[in-house]
Each structure stands twice: as structure tokens, then as C-alpha cells.
Design a protein around this motif. Structure first.
Motif, PDB file in Angstrom:
ATOM      1  N   GLU A 265      44.947   5.431 -62.963  1.00  0.00           N
ATOM      2  CA  GLU A 265      44.787   4.257 -63.823  1.00  0.00           C
ATOM      3  C   GLU A 265      44.241   3.121 -62.963  1.00  0.00           C
ATOM      4  O   GLU A 265      44.820   2.769 -61.943  1.00  0.00           O
ATOM      5  CB  GLU A 265      46.120   3.844 -64.441  1.00  0.00           C
ATOM      6  N   THR A 267      42.996  -0.923 -62.774  1.00  0.00           N
ATOM      7  CA  THR A 267      43.078  -2.227 -63.422  1.00  0.00           C
ATOM      8  C   THR A 267      41.974  -3.132 -62.877  1.00  0.00           C
ATOM      9  O   THR A 267      41.594  -3.042 -61.707  1.00  0.00           O
ATOM     10  CB  THR A 267      44.438  -2.896 -63.184  1.00  0.00           C
ATOM     11  N   HIS A 281      40.894  -2.306 -67.915  1.00  0.00           N
ATOM     12  CA  HIS A 281      41.432  -1.098 -67.290  1.00  0.00           C
ATOM     13  C   HIS A 281      40.474   0.063 -67.523  1.00  0.00           C
ATOM     14  O   HIS A 281      39.581   0.007 -68.373  1.00  0.00           O
ATOM     15  CB  HIS A 281      42.807  -0.760 -67.851  1.00  0.00           C
ATOM     16  N   SER A 282      40.686   1.126 -66.758  1.00  0.00           N
ATOM     17  CA  SER A 282      39.959   2.372 -66.946  1.00  0.00           C
ATOM     18  C   SER A 282      40.920   3.509 -66.653  1.00  0.00           C
ATOM     19  O   SER A 282      41.497   3.570 -65.559  1.00  0.00           O
ATOM     20  CB  SER A 282      38.733   2.446 -66.020  1.00  0.00           C
ATOM     21  N   SER A 283      41.127   4.374 -67.631  1.00  0.00           N
ATOM     22  CA  SER A 283      42.051   5.506 -67.496  1.00  0.00           C
ATOM     23  C   SER A 283      41.247   6.770 -67.253  1.00  0.00           C
ATOM     24  O   SER A 283      40.514   7.231 -68.131  1.00  0.00           O
ATOM     25  CB  SER A 283      42.901   5.666 -68.759  1.00  0.00           C
ATOM     26  N   SER A 285      42.176   9.697 -67.239  1.00  0.00           N
ATOM     27  CA  SER A 285      42.576  10.792 -68.124  1.00  0.00           C
ATOM     28  C   SER A 285      41.681  10.885 -69.353  1.00  0.00           C
ATOM     29  O   SER A 285      41.651  11.915 -70.034  1.00  0.00           O
ATOM     30  CB  SER A 285      44.032  10.607 -68.567  1.00  0.00           C
ATOM     31  N   GLN A 286      40.917   9.808 -69.647  1.00  0.00           N
ATOM     32  CA  GLN A 286      40.060   9.793 -70.825  1.00  0.00           C
ATOM     33  C   GLN A 286      38.595  10.096 -70.513  1.00  0.00           C
ATOM     34  O   GLN A 286      37.740   9.991 -71.391  1.00  0.00           O
ATOM     35  CB  GLN A 286      40.167   8.432 -71.519  1.00  0.00           C
ATOM     36  N   SER A 342      44.216   0.257 -57.907  1.00  0.00           N
ATOM     37  CA  SER A 342      45.039   1.392 -58.326  1.00  0.00           C
ATOM     38  C   SER A 342      46.095   1.595 -57.250  1.00  0.00           C
ATOM     39  O   SER A 342      45.838   1.351 -56.063  1.00  0.00           O
ATOM     40  CB  SER A 342      44.214   2.668 -58.518  1.00  0.00           C
TER      41      SER A 342
END
Length: 378
Positions: A265, A267, A281-283, A285-286, A342
Motif C-alpha cells: 500500500e 500513500t 494512495h495506490s494499492s 493488490s488492484q 510505504s
């Protein structure tokens, strides 16, 4: 703000004014240690080893001082300061790897780089495209079905092609040795009036395609320039000080693997001198394309990188928060302070200026080779 992660084997570079050149460093007990040697004068050399972690952990070195102090000297070239942690590696980047940011690329194209038109287009097609693509595997039969439907609706785009088609977008983000490190100024081409940071994870890949570590990156992006035409991608992406990487490469080991990257994750915080603040943010997992697949699409029999490469993986972050006017969205102002963080990789910190006022890139491969030779390292 914690600049460096609290654990892991870290590998980076520091400019040493006493030798007018870079040294290879690692972090030990809160201090940066110079581990440059004739056996491994470059970060590239360590990344090509069978056991980079073992080498870095046992390499003899010279204590350069507290890491946070050195990091604070980023714009003071007369003192030790951090550089981007890569040296001879090519700097590559992937685009349109997240469905959410893919929608914004389509909006940029439809708006032809005009931020005033973007809000209406976003309201008209953004949610419809995003909802239909969230769980699509690029290149799959399901993706082909969606592609056909979008063509029928007149919504097909070159960005959707690389977002859900079989082939990823991989481009050259910066020239070898031109990326800047944490604490440095990052640059906007003065022609741009609509732009943004892109918080990303950057893989460190050896010449054989083995992913040996990861770090953070800011793929500074000119939305108006790229939005006018995809053929302007190089002008939108590759400018003086437009690629930031750091603070250090965290090498893969039992406690930090590609699966850690897949779940990371990120930020983003932008703080302006005008009092404006943006959180994003950038996840990972996506992400729509697996990092291993992106690596394979970059290096193979079709293209070799004898010194390895750094690979920006793309971002989920979509800069839609209004800054000055309703519907105008976000764009940088000079003096913006950008932090990408992160827990596993630390914090990449930079301040925004024009590419034409950032320090010129003047230390290329020829300068590096001469410097190493003069130090008896080649």
C-alpha cells in the motif's frame, strides 16, 4: 516521516564530493556505509550477483554518517547526499496497469489535454468504463468481450487497448543515470499546465530478468501533453529531473518478496506553499497486470538489458481532487512538496520545480566510467 524502512537489506548510492563521484551504500544501524569495491563498484554489479543480500550484509565498508543527516543534504551538492539508487540500469515504466487510472487516461485523451473538459467527460463515461473493467484480466476472452462492447459504444481508446489487451505499455521513462533521488527537486516541463505526481513501486531487475528488489518512484506526468497525443509520450515523460527513484532499493529476501510488493500500500501526500494539501494512495493488490508479467514483457528474446533495468509498475492514483476551481481537478504548483511512502520501502520525498530550473543532468555514463577508473575501480 520515516525516510528509511526499519528492516531489510538496503542498497543505494550517495554522491561523495571528496571524490566528485558516487559511492555504493547500505544502511547499518541508522548510518550509511560505503561498500564500494573493485569487485562491485556499481549497484548494477551487486544486482547481477547470485546472492546480492549475502554480499551486501557481509561487505566491508566505511561509515559515512547518520542516514537521515545525509538524506537532508539532497540539494546541497557540496556535502554527501542521496542519489537515485540505480546506476547503469535502464529506467523503464509501465502505463495503464490499474483500471482506476486507466479511466483517467481515457478521459485525458477524450479531453485532448484540456482540464476544463475533463469533469464532464469523467461524469459521462468514467464510472461506466471503470465498473466494467475492475475484475478483467488483460488479454483474456472476457477482456475481448468488453473490448467489443466498448467499440460498439464508441468508447474504445488506445489506453484501453494497453489496459485490457494482451500487450502492456512499457516505455523508456528516463535515460541511464538521469533519475534523481529522494530529497531532490523534480521537474515539470514549462509547457505543461496540467500535471501530477504518480506514486509507484519500481522493481530492480537483473540482466537475466530476475527481480532482485524494489523501491519507490515518482513518474512525474504531464497530463495535458500526453492527452493531446500519445505520440507525445516521450515529451510528457522524459524531461530533466522528471524521474524520481528511492530512497534505496530493498533487496528481496525471506522477509521481503515479490508477494510483499503485490500486497503493498502506497500513500501520497502533496503539500503546497499555498496551503493546499492532497492525500492519495495506490494499492498494488488492484493492479491489473502481475509485476512478473510486466517484467517478462519488458525483457526477453525480443529485448535485452545487459545492465538490468528499473521498472515503474504504474499507479492506481487518479488526481481528481479540485485545487483552484470546481471541476478543474488537480495540477502541480511550483514548490509543491511530494511524499510517497510505504512501510516496507520508506519515503521518497521531492519538491516540484520546472525542469528548466532544476539542476542540469551533467554526470553521464562516460563521466562515471572515468571517475571509477581514476579511483582504481575499473
Amino acid at each position: 516521516m520515516t525516510l528509511f524502512p526499519s528492516s531489510g537489506t538496503l542498497l543505494g548510492r550517495v554522491w561523495n564530493p571528496d571524490i566528485s563521484g558516487p559511492v555504493v551504500v547500505t544502511l547499518r544501524g541508522g548510518h550509511l556505509w560505503d561498500i564500494t569495491s573493485a569487485n562491485a563498484p556499481l549497484v548494477r554489479d551487486i544486482c547481477e550477483m547470485d546472492d546480492p543480500v549475502g554480499y551486501v550484509a557481509s561487505a566491508p565498508g566505511l561509515d559515512l554518517g547518520p542516514a537521515e543527516t545525509i538524506a537532508a543534504n539532497a540539494t546541497d551538492t557540496g556535502h554527501l547526499h542521496l542519489l537515485a539508487p540505480c546506476d547503469l540500469q535502464a529506467v523503464k515504466a509501465c502505463g495503464v496497469t490499474f483500471a482506476g487510472s486507466m479511466v483517467e487516461r481515457v478521459i485525458e485523451e477524450q479531453a485532448a489535454g484540456d482540464p476544463d473538459k475533463a469533469q464532464n467527460i469523467r461524469a459521462r463515461i468514467g464510472a461506466r468504463i471503470g465498473d466494467s473493467l475492475t475484475n478483467i484480466t488483460p488479454g483474456s476472452p472476457e477482456a475481448e468481450t468488453v473490448k467489443s462492447a466498448l467499440i460498439e459504444e464508441g468508447l474504445w481508446s488506445q489506453y484501453l487497448e494497453v489496459g485490457i489487451g494482451p500487450d502492456a505499455e512499457v516505455f523508456s521513462k528516463a535515460q541511464t543515470l538521469s533519475a534523481v533521488g529522494s530529497g531532490a527537486l523534480v521537474g515539470l516541463h514549462p509547457m505543461s499546465t496540467w500535471n501530477n505526481p504518480e506514486p509507484e513501486i519500481v522493481l530492480t531487475v537483473s540482466s537475466t530478468g530476475r527481480i532482485v528488489g524494489a523501491t519507490l518512484g515518482n513518474d512525474v506526468n504531464l497530463r495535458d501533453v500526453e492527452g493531446r497525443s500519445a505520440l507525445l509520450l516521450s515529451k510528457a515523460k522524459d524531461n530533466n529531473a522528471s524521474a524520481s527513484i528511492g530512497p534505496m532499493i530493498r533487496l528481496f529476501d525471506d522477509g521481503f518478496t515479490l508477494d510483499t510488493v503485490r500486497a503493498a500500500e502506497l500513500t501520497l501526500t502533496v503539500t503546497g506553499t499555498d496551503g493546499f494539501s492532497l492525500k492519495g494512495h495506490s494499492s498494488m493488490s488492484q493492479i491489473s497486470r502481475d509485476p512478473q508479467d510486466l517484467t517478462r514483457q519488458t525483457l526477453g528474446r525480443h529485448h535485452q538489458y545487459p545492465d538490468g533495468f528499473m521498472l515503474y509498475l504504474g499507479t492506481l492514483f487518479a488526481p481528481t481532487q479540485d485545487r483552484d476551481t470546481v471541476g478543474g481537478g488537480f495540477t502541480h504548483k511550483l514548490g509543491d512538496h511530494v511524499e510517497i511512502s510505504s512501510p516496507e520501502l520508506g519515503t521518497l520525498s521531492n519538491t516540484v520545480q520546472l525542469s528548466t530550473t532544476c539542476p542540469e543532468w551533467a554526470f553521464g555514463v562516460s563521466h562515471l566510467m572515468r571517475n571509477l577508473a581514476a579511483r582504481g575501480l575499473l
